[in-house]
Design an enzyme around this catalytic site. Structure first.
Site, short mmCIF file in Angstrom:
data_model
loop_
_atom_site.label_atom_id
_atom_site.label_comp_id
_atom_site.label_asym_id
_atom_site.label_seq_id
_atom_site.Cartn_x
_atom_site.Cartn_y
_atom_site.Cartn_z
N GLU A 239 -15.37 1.59 -41.41
CA GLU A 239 -16.08 1.46 -40.12
C GLU A 239 -17.56 1.77 -40.30
O GLU A 239 -18.43 1.11 -39.74
CB GLU A 239 -15.47 2.41 -39.07
CG GLU A 239 -14.02 2.15 -38.74
CD GLU A 239 -13.74 0.74 -38.29
OE1 GLU A 239 -14.63 0.09 -37.74
OE2 GLU A 239 -12.59 0.28 -38.51
N TRP A 242 -19.12 -1.19 -41.72
CA TRP A 242 -19.38 -2.24 -40.70
C TRP A 242 -20.75 -2.00 -40.06
O TRP A 242 -21.52 -2.92 -39.82
CB TRP A 242 -18.31 -2.22 -39.60
CG TRP A 242 -17.14 -3.11 -39.86
CD1 TRP A 242 -15.87 -2.70 -40.17
CD2 TRP A 242 -17.10 -4.55 -39.80
NE1 TRP A 242 -15.06 -3.81 -40.32
CE2 TRP A 242 -15.78 -4.94 -40.09
CE3 TRP A 242 -18.04 -5.54 -39.54
CZ2 TRP A 242 -15.39 -6.28 -40.13
CZ3 TRP A 242 -17.65 -6.88 -39.58
CH2 TRP A 242 -16.34 -7.23 -39.87
N TRP A 270 -21.21 -22.31 -20.98
CA TRP A 270 -20.73 -21.10 -20.30
C TRP A 270 -20.61 -21.39 -18.80
O TRP A 270 -21.42 -22.13 -18.25
CB TRP A 270 -21.71 -19.94 -20.52
CG TRP A 270 -21.96 -19.58 -21.94
CD1 TRP A 270 -23.09 -19.80 -22.66
CD2 TRP A 270 -21.04 -18.93 -22.84
NE1 TRP A 270 -22.95 -19.33 -23.94
CE2 TRP A 270 -21.69 -18.78 -24.08
CE3 TRP A 270 -19.73 -18.45 -22.72
CZ2 TRP A 270 -21.09 -18.19 -25.19
CZ3 TRP A 270 -19.13 -17.85 -23.81
CH2 TRP A 270 -19.80 -17.73 -25.02
N ASN A 305 -13.06 1.72 -28.94
CA ASN A 305 -13.34 0.49 -29.69
C ASN A 305 -12.34 -0.63 -29.42
O ASN A 305 -12.71 -1.78 -29.21
CB ASN A 305 -13.39 0.80 -31.19
CG ASN A 305 -13.66 -0.45 -31.99
OD1 ASN A 305 -14.67 -1.11 -31.77
ND2 ASN A 305 -12.76 -0.80 -32.89
N TRP A 323 -21.96 -14.36 -23.95
CA TRP A 323 -21.84 -13.04 -24.59
C TRP A 323 -23.08 -12.19 -24.37
O TRP A 323 -23.03 -10.97 -24.32
CB TRP A 323 -21.55 -13.18 -26.10
CG TRP A 323 -22.65 -13.84 -26.89
CD1 TRP A 323 -22.77 -15.17 -27.17
CD2 TRP A 323 -23.78 -13.21 -27.52
NE1 TRP A 323 -23.91 -15.41 -27.90
CE2 TRP A 323 -24.54 -14.21 -28.14
CE3 TRP A 323 -24.23 -11.89 -27.60
CZ2 TRP A 323 -25.73 -13.96 -28.84
CZ3 TRP A 323 -25.41 -11.63 -28.30
CH2 TRP A 323 -26.13 -12.65 -28.90
N TRP A 346 -20.50 -8.22 -30.44
CA TRP A 346 -20.36 -9.23 -29.38
C TRP A 346 -20.25 -10.63 -29.98
O TRP A 346 -19.43 -11.45 -29.56
CB TRP A 346 -21.53 -9.16 -28.38
CG TRP A 346 -21.22 -8.21 -27.25
CD1 TRP A 346 -21.59 -6.91 -27.17
CD2 TRP A 346 -20.45 -8.49 -26.08
NE1 TRP A 346 -21.10 -6.35 -26.01
CE2 TRP A 346 -20.40 -7.29 -25.32
CE3 TRP A 346 -19.80 -9.61 -25.58
CZ2 TRP A 346 -19.72 -7.19 -24.10
CZ3 TRP A 346 -19.12 -9.52 -24.35
CH2 TRP A 346 -19.09 -8.33 -23.63
P1 FAD Z 1 -15.31 5.88 -34.56
O1 FAD Z 1 -14.13 5.02 -34.36
O2 FAD Z 1 -15.07 7.33 -34.75
O3 FAD Z 1 -16.12 5.27 -35.81
C1 FAD Z 1 -17.12 6.02 -36.50
C2 FAD Z 1 -18.38 5.24 -36.63
O4 FAD Z 1 -18.17 4.04 -37.37
C3 FAD Z 1 -18.99 4.78 -35.32
O5 FAD Z 1 -19.71 5.80 -34.69
C4 FAD Z 1 -19.85 3.64 -35.77
O6 FAD Z 1 -21.07 4.09 -36.31
C5 FAD Z 1 -19.03 3.02 -36.90
N1 FAD Z 1 -18.24 1.91 -36.37
C6 FAD Z 1 -16.95 1.94 -35.98
N2 FAD Z 1 -16.55 0.70 -35.61
C7 FAD Z 1 -17.61 -0.11 -35.77
C8 FAD Z 1 -17.85 -1.49 -35.55
N3 FAD Z 1 -16.90 -2.32 -35.12
N4 FAD Z 1 -19.08 -1.97 -35.78
C9 FAD Z 1 -20.08 -1.18 -36.22
N5 FAD Z 1 -19.91 0.14 -36.46
C10 FAD Z 1 -18.71 0.66 -36.23
N6 FAD Z 1 -20.97 0.60 -31.99
C11 FAD Z 1 -22.16 1.20 -31.85
O7 FAD Z 1 -22.44 2.17 -32.58
N7 FAD Z 1 -23.09 0.76 -30.95
C12 FAD Z 1 -22.84 -0.30 -30.13
O8 FAD Z 1 -23.71 -0.66 -29.32
C13 FAD Z 1 -21.57 -0.94 -30.23
N8 FAD Z 1 -21.26 -1.98 -29.42
C14 FAD Z 1 -20.03 -2.60 -29.56
C15 FAD Z 1 -19.75 -3.71 -28.75
C16 FAD Z 1 -18.51 -4.35 -28.86
C17 FAD Z 1 -18.24 -5.57 -28.02
C18 FAD Z 1 -17.55 -3.86 -29.76
C19 FAD Z 1 -16.20 -4.56 -29.89
C20 FAD Z 1 -17.82 -2.77 -30.57
C21 FAD Z 1 -19.06 -2.13 -30.49
N9 FAD Z 1 -19.39 -1.02 -31.30
C22 FAD Z 1 -20.63 -0.44 -31.20
C23 FAD Z 1 -18.49 -0.60 -32.38
C24 FAD Z 1 -17.49 0.53 -32.01
O9 FAD Z 1 -16.79 0.20 -30.83
C25 FAD Z 1 -18.18 1.87 -31.82
O10 FAD Z 1 -18.96 2.18 -32.96
C26 FAD Z 1 -17.19 3.01 -31.64
O11 FAD Z 1 -16.29 2.75 -30.60
C27 FAD Z 1 -17.99 4.27 -31.33
O12 FAD Z 1 -17.15 5.38 -31.12
P2 FAD Z 1 -17.02 6.47 -32.26
O13 FAD Z 1 -18.37 6.87 -32.72
O14 FAD Z 1 -16.13 7.55 -31.74
O15 FAD Z 1 -16.33 5.60 -33.37
#
Ligand code: FAD
Length: 412
Positions: A239, A242, A270, A305, A323, A346
């Site tokens: 993650e 990513w 759209w 997420n 989007w 997105w």
């Molecule tokens: P955890 O699940 O604990 O993950 C730890 C860290 O891993 C996150 O803080 C983040 O830095 C990284 N991470 C995890 N999943 C992703 C992912 N899919 N893409 C990129 N990094 C990831 N994340 C953001 O940080 N900022 C956003 O603006 C953002 N917008 C999103 C929009 C959509 C439509 C979707 C589907 C996902 C988005 N995410 C975004 C990714 C992800 O949902 C969040 O990082 C995560 O839910 C944040 O919660 P957490 O820190 O507890 O994550």
């Protein structure tokens, strides 16, 4: 900061609330409150320990730097690199301004472990598919892991002392305290061990809450990666990779902030129905998992997420709404909003970005409940009226919406 302190000249810590960024935000924006509180904490520590502090300004950074150049003799400005398109332009202008005054802007990597073109293919082209990027990232990490562990102790003795420093309150910068609070992050070994099997179930809330801390630099990505690697938490590490993947995509392809990575998807017809968009924003689509996610977002600035994936897919695919509308709503609301990750995800969901899910894979919001919230614990937490007659009927029927989406994408 450590690099500036190592240069053996008096260092003045400066923070500028950039009015170009703050201009569009609501007065009670929780992210501004968070930044303000962190600054206040840092300032207090610097005052107490070193009779120093942070000089805080609000305005157009270029104008603030012009003022600073009049007030101080500045040899160098040290800053961490920001990869978003606006920040790159801003920092280039600051660089030119400083140079014109015989000063320099020195920038450093801090936000990510590997930046810009540090992880590229053999032909020096950027990776646009996650899996090979991730493999290369991991092998580079193996090469540098030892060095990254060595963190130099900052030479605090070089802080400028005893200067009268400007300070601003939230009111001074046109804001007020938000009721929303950025949660502390959690990344102990138990959390890391269980992440892989628990992360997809929103009711378990098994998330680190690292997002805002990584975004605003209140935690070091190097330390987090080290801790993750030591615990062998491969899925969690994926993650974090990513996040770096999307960061380098935005840097290499800044146009993706506004347009699809795959240009033909900019021609999707759209529907952009404003009433349906408002129902989605309010969490009143009649699809319980989507509504739960949107209500969680509106109430807390967070959304799990898995639910982000379902809610965003519903907007683009079931409602056929651009989007960018969803991306911009998330940008207003998410405490962890990060342009690269938001745009990247997105576009991934809409099927128009790098490494995107194929457009014909459309999340079924009902099946997603069976898989990830079978006992409706998460849904009932956020949608109190879900079992009441007043709860809205589905805004669109699933099979009909699915077919309509396939037609729209198929016409490209
Ligand atoms: P955890 O699940 O604990 O993950 C730890 C860290 O891993 C996150 O803080 C983040 O830095 C990284 N991470 C995890 N999943 C992703 C992912 N899919 N893409 C990129 N990094 C990831 N994340 C953001 O940080 N900022 C956003 O603006 C953002 N917008 C999103 C929009 C959509 C439509 C979707 C589907 C996902 C988005 N995410 C975004 C990714 C992800 O949902 C969040 O990082 C995560 O839910 C944040 O919660 P957490 O820190 O507890 O994550």
């Amino acid at each position: 900061m450590a690099r500036a302190l190592a240069a053996n000249k008096p260092v003045l810590p400066v923070f500028i609330f950039d009015s170009n960024i703050l201009a569009g935000l609501p007065r009670d924006d929780a992210r501004v409150t968070f930044i303000f509180d962190v600054l206040q904490k840092i300032n207090k520590q610097l005052v107490e320990k070193f009779v120093s502090g942070v000089a805080v300004f609000h305005g157009n950074p270029l104008i603030i730097f012009e003022q600073l150049l009049c007030t101080y003799r500045i040899d160098s400005v040290y800053a961490n690199r920001d990869y978003e398109p606006y920040a790159r332009e801003r920092d280039a202008s600051v660089h030119d301004l400083l140079r014109a005054h015989g000063s320099r802007l020195l920038t450093f990597k801090d936000h990510v472990l590997f930046e810009t073109d540090e992880i590229v293919k053999q032909d020096n082209q950027p990776y646009v598919v996650y899996t090979p990027y991730q493999k290369r990232w991991r092998s580079r990490w193996q090469e540098v892991a030892g060095e990254i562990g060595q963190i130099a102790v900052p030479n605090w003795g070089n802080l400028a002392k005893g200067l009268p420093l400007p300070w601003l309150t939230l009111t001074d910068i046109g804001f007020e305290r938000s009721v929303l609070v950025v949660a502390e992050y959690r990344i102990d070994s138990r959390f890391l061990q269980n992440y892989g099997e628990s992360r997809d179930f929103p009711a378990l809330a098994h998330a680190s809450h690292l997002g805002p801390h990584l975004r605003f630099g209140t935690v070091s990505i190097r330390q987090i990666v080290q801790q993750t690697a030591r615990a062998g938490a491969e899925i969690f590490l994926n993650e974090l990779i990513w996040r770096e993947f999307f960061s380098q995509i935005l840097w290499h392809f800044p146009h993706t902030a506004e347009r699809s990575f795959k240009p033909r998807y900019d021609h999707i017809k759209w529907r952009n129905d404003e009433q349906e968009f408002n129902l989605w924003c309010m969490g009143r689509t009649g699809y319980p998992l989507v509504d739960a996610g949107m209500r969680q977002l509106n109430a807390t600035g967070c959304m799990h997420n898995r639910v982000r994936m379902v809610a965003s897919s519903f907007l683009c695919k079931h409602l056929l709404i651009d989007w960018r509308w969803g991306e911009s709503y998330f940008a207003q609301k998410l405490l962890d909003y990060d342009m690269a990750s938001n745009v990247g995800n997105w576009q991934w969901v809409a099927g128009c970005g790098v490494d995107a899910a194929p457009y014909f894979r459309i999340f079924n919001p009902g099946t997603q409940i069976e898989k990830f919230d079978r006992d409706w614990r998460y849904i009932e937490q956020w949608v109190e009226d879900v079992h009441q007659l007043s709860y809205p009927q589905p805004v669109v029927e699933h099979s009909f919406a699915r077919k309509r989406c396939l037609d729209a994408y198929g016409r490209l």
